[in-house]
Design an enzyme around this catalytic site. Structure first.
Site, PDB file in Angstrom:
ATOM      1  N   CYS A 212       0.817  -1.226   0.000  1.00  0.00           N
ATOM      2  CA  CYS A 212       0.000   0.000   0.000  1.00  0.00           C
ATOM      3  C   CYS A 212       0.849   1.274   0.000  1.00  0.00           C
ATOM      4  CB  CYS A 212      -0.934  -0.018   1.203  1.00  0.00           C
ATOM      5  SG  CYS A 212      -0.228  -0.750   2.676  1.00  0.00           S
TER       6      CYS A 212
ATOM      7  N   HIS B  62      -3.169   6.122   4.506  1.00  0.00           N
ATOM      8  CA  HIS B  62      -1.733   6.206   4.806  1.00  0.00           C
ATOM      9  C   HIS B  62      -1.213   7.578   4.356  1.00  0.00           C
ATOM     10  CE1 HIS B  62      -1.818   2.084   5.797  1.00  0.00           C
ATOM     11  NE2 HIS B  62      -1.024   1.565   4.882  1.00  0.00           N
TER      12      HIS B  62
HETATM   13  N1  NAP Z   1      -4.981  -3.640   4.282  1.00  0.00           N
HETATM   14  C1  NAP Z   1      -4.157  -3.063   3.429  1.00  0.00           C
HETATM   15  O1  NAP Z   1      -3.941  -1.819   3.439  1.00  0.00           O
HETATM   16  C2  NAP Z   1      -3.452  -3.883   2.402  1.00  0.00           C
HETATM   17  C3  NAP Z   1      -2.790  -3.215   1.398  1.00  0.00           C
HETATM   18  C4  NAP Z   1      -2.115  -3.948   0.446  1.00  0.00           C
HETATM   19  C5  NAP Z   1      -2.140  -5.317   0.517  1.00  0.00           C
HETATM   20  N2  NAP Z   1      -2.800  -5.959   1.517  1.00  0.00           N
HETATM   21  C6  NAP Z   1      -2.796  -7.416   1.549  1.00  0.00           C
HETATM   22  O2  NAP Z   1      -4.098  -7.905   1.245  1.00  0.00           O
HETATM   23  C7  NAP Z   1      -4.300  -9.144   1.921  1.00  0.00           C
HETATM   24  C8  NAP Z   1      -5.569  -9.082   2.746  1.00  0.00           C
HETATM   25  O3  NAP Z   1      -5.469  -8.025   3.692  1.00  0.00           O
HETATM   26  P1  NAP Z   1      -6.718  -7.517   4.546  1.00  0.00           P
HETATM   27  O4  NAP Z   1      -6.267  -6.258   5.168  1.00  0.00           O
HETATM   28  O5  NAP Z   1      -7.965  -7.532   3.741  1.00  0.00           O
HETATM   29  O6  NAP Z   1      -6.812  -8.686   5.669  1.00  0.00           O
HETATM   30  P2  NAP Z   1      -8.071  -9.129   6.553  1.00  0.00           P
HETATM   31  O7  NAP Z   1      -8.995  -7.979   6.746  1.00  0.00           O
HETATM   32  O8  NAP Z   1      -7.495  -9.785   7.741  1.00  0.00           O
HETATM   33  O9  NAP Z   1      -8.836 -10.235   5.664  1.00  0.00           O
HETATM   34  C9  NAP Z   1      -8.239 -11.462   5.299  1.00  0.00           C
HETATM   35  C10 NAP Z   1      -9.144 -12.206   4.333  1.00  0.00           C
HETATM   36  O10 NAP Z   1      -8.477 -13.399   3.900  1.00  0.00           O
HETATM   37  C11 NAP Z   1      -9.288 -14.535   4.212  1.00  0.00           C
HETATM   38  N3  NAP Z   1      -8.408 -15.669   4.530  1.00  0.00           N
HETATM   39  C12 NAP Z   1      -7.345 -15.672   5.360  1.00  0.00           C
HETATM   40  N4  NAP Z   1      -6.805 -16.911   5.415  1.00  0.00           N
HETATM   41  C13 NAP Z   1      -7.545 -17.694   4.587  1.00  0.00           C
HETATM   42  C14 NAP Z   1      -7.500 -19.071   4.227  1.00  0.00           C
HETATM   43  N5  NAP Z   1      -6.561 -19.893   4.678  1.00  0.00           N
HETATM   44  N6  NAP Z   1      -8.421 -19.533   3.346  1.00  0.00           N
HETATM   45  C15 NAP Z   1      -9.372 -18.707   2.863  1.00  0.00           C
HETATM   46  N7  NAP Z   1      -9.473 -17.393   3.166  1.00  0.00           N
HETATM   47  C16 NAP Z   1      -8.572 -16.895   4.035  1.00  0.00           C
HETATM   48  C17 NAP Z   1     -10.135 -14.103   5.400  1.00  0.00           C
HETATM   49  O11 NAP Z   1     -11.274 -14.928   5.474  1.00  0.00           O
HETATM   50  P3  NAP Z   1     -12.023 -15.151   6.910  1.00  0.00           P
HETATM   51  O12 NAP Z   1     -12.756 -13.873   7.198  1.00  0.00           O
HETATM   52  O13 NAP Z   1     -12.911 -16.285   6.607  1.00  0.00           O
HETATM   53  O14 NAP Z   1     -10.941 -15.444   7.897  1.00  0.00           O
HETATM   54  C18 NAP Z   1     -10.452 -12.664   4.984  1.00  0.00           C
HETATM   55  O15 NAP Z   1     -11.477 -12.671   4.006  1.00  0.00           O
HETATM   56  C19 NAP Z   1      -3.017  -9.388   2.719  1.00  0.00           C
HETATM   57  O16 NAP Z   1      -2.129 -10.181   1.928  1.00  0.00           O
HETATM   58  C20 NAP Z   1      -2.439  -8.011   2.872  1.00  0.00           C
HETATM   59  O17 NAP Z   1      -1.047  -8.039   3.066  1.00  0.00           O
HETATM   60  C21 NAP Z   1      -3.482  -5.262   2.475  1.00  0.00           C
END
Ligand code: NAP
Length: 340
Positions: A130, A243
């Protein structure tokens, strides 16, 4: 006539935004499925005015699906992205797993959309960190004009960058400060995040920097120009979404701040808010839900030759993740994939 689209991680911060943005931008969707872990089976998520019931990623067959937007973290990506790619579905991944793989394009469409054709190597495209995404949107037009030599960046990163758990911890800890006996100890973060700042994101590396800081260096080189030197300090702040970055740039050629302001005003994805008066700049709460990378406080740095300072703010769940992924899908659709 459109595409069959998968959103994996649909119950998360980024996944929900992906569904919102696909609907907002009227991405040509013939069919869409929302996936998450088994524990979320049947959880309802919104897609425009429709409601989707979440299915289990582990049981899903990607055969016949065109594009999969992944936001499930590196561990799950490692298992499921190769499976999807092998089924002929192009994966656009938000985790850091593939970003540094030389065979996988790492794309910010305003900067290096032409790298899209490399998707064929593995059927996978990586979405950047990000903090990098918003920074390179700001740097690209300035680099084109005056060639950037070195960047010194300090970030002020919101808790939503640490997923749902990050948002919950700031909320619960803040409330807990006012209710005796309901104090919330740090869990997701290493120290108290409520009313505090933490100079530590991701793991520590041997040279004393953190992985988040290393990502900004490596990803800027891969997306924009490998000759640009970058040094970063990444800090978590008690902001829910958005951010901010204080960016100091050293150029090969002189670039006047007014000319830089004019260039940024004309640049794709950028909005300049830069009145040199109280309130004449952007703050993170004002960028939430927007697509733009906002730039303020453009000014000369007279302590180095050809130096400039800028303040850069964007919605990390949008340009920093979901919006950028959908923009990649748009480029992929326009240039590479057949509809229907
Ligand atoms: N947040 C940011 O600013 C940002 C920016 C760039 C990239 N990212 C990346 O984007 C990704 C997601 O981030 P987020 O912030 O959205 O995280 P989050 O809010 O914690 O959500 C994680 C998602 O992944 C699912 N998940 C996790 N483990 C899984 C598994 N083994 N099988 C199936 N589904 C699974 C979860 O499902 P459940 O709800 O069922 O657990 C949920 O839908 C990460 O790789 C992060 O590094 C985030």
């Amino acid at each position: 006539m459109g595409y069959k689209v998968v959103v994996a991680g649909a119950t998360g911060n980024v996944g929900r935004e992906m569904l919102n943005i696909l609907a907002e931008r009227e991405f040509p969707v013939d069919e869409i499925v929302a996936l998450a872990s088994r524990k979320s089976l049947g959880t309802e998520v919104s897609f425009g005015d429709k409601t989707l019931k979440t299915k289990d990623l582990d049981a899903f067959d990607f055969t016949g699906w065109d594009i999969a937007l992944f936001a499930v973290g590196s561990e799950a990506t490692k298992i499921y992205a190769p499976k999807a790619a092998a089924s002929g579905c192009v994966v656009i991944d938000n985790s850091s797993l593939y970003r540094y793989d030389p065979k996988v394009p790492l794309i910010v469409p305003e900067v290096n959309a032409d790298a899209i054709y490399e998707y064929k190597n593995k059927n996978i495209i990586a979405n950047p960190n990000c903090s990098t995404a918003q920074m390179v949107v700001a740097l690209k037009p300035l680099h084109d004009r005056a060639r950037i030599k070195r960047v010194v960046v300090s970030t002020y990163q919101s808790v939503s960058g640490a997923g749902k758990a990050g948002i919950d911890e700031l909320w619960d800890q803040t409330k807990g400060m006012y209710v005796p006996g309901q104090e919330v100890a740090p869990k997701k973060f290493t120290k108290q995040i409520a009313f505090n700042v933490i100079p530590h994101i991701d793991v520590f590396l041997d040279d004393g920097s953190t992985k988040e800081e290393w990502k900004m260096v490596a990803e800027t080189k891969k997306i924009l120009d490998k000759s640009i030197k970058v040094t970063a300090t990444c800090v978590r702040v008690p902001v829910f979404v958005g951010h901010s970055e204080a960016i100091n740039i050293e150029f090969e050629e002189f670039l006047d701040w007014q000319e830089a302001q004019g260039i940024l005003r004309e640049s794709p994805g950028v909005l300049v808010i830069d009145k040199r008066e109280p309130g004449g700049y952007i703050t993170p709460v004002e960028c939430v839900g927007d697509y733009a990378t906002y730039i303020s406080r453009i000014r000369q740095d007279s302590t180095v030759e050809n130096g400039l300072n800028i303040w850069c703010v964007s919605d990390n769940l949008r340009k920093g993740a979901a919006l950028n992924a959908v923009q990649i899908a748009e480029v992929l659709g326009n240039r590479c994939l057949k509809k229907g």
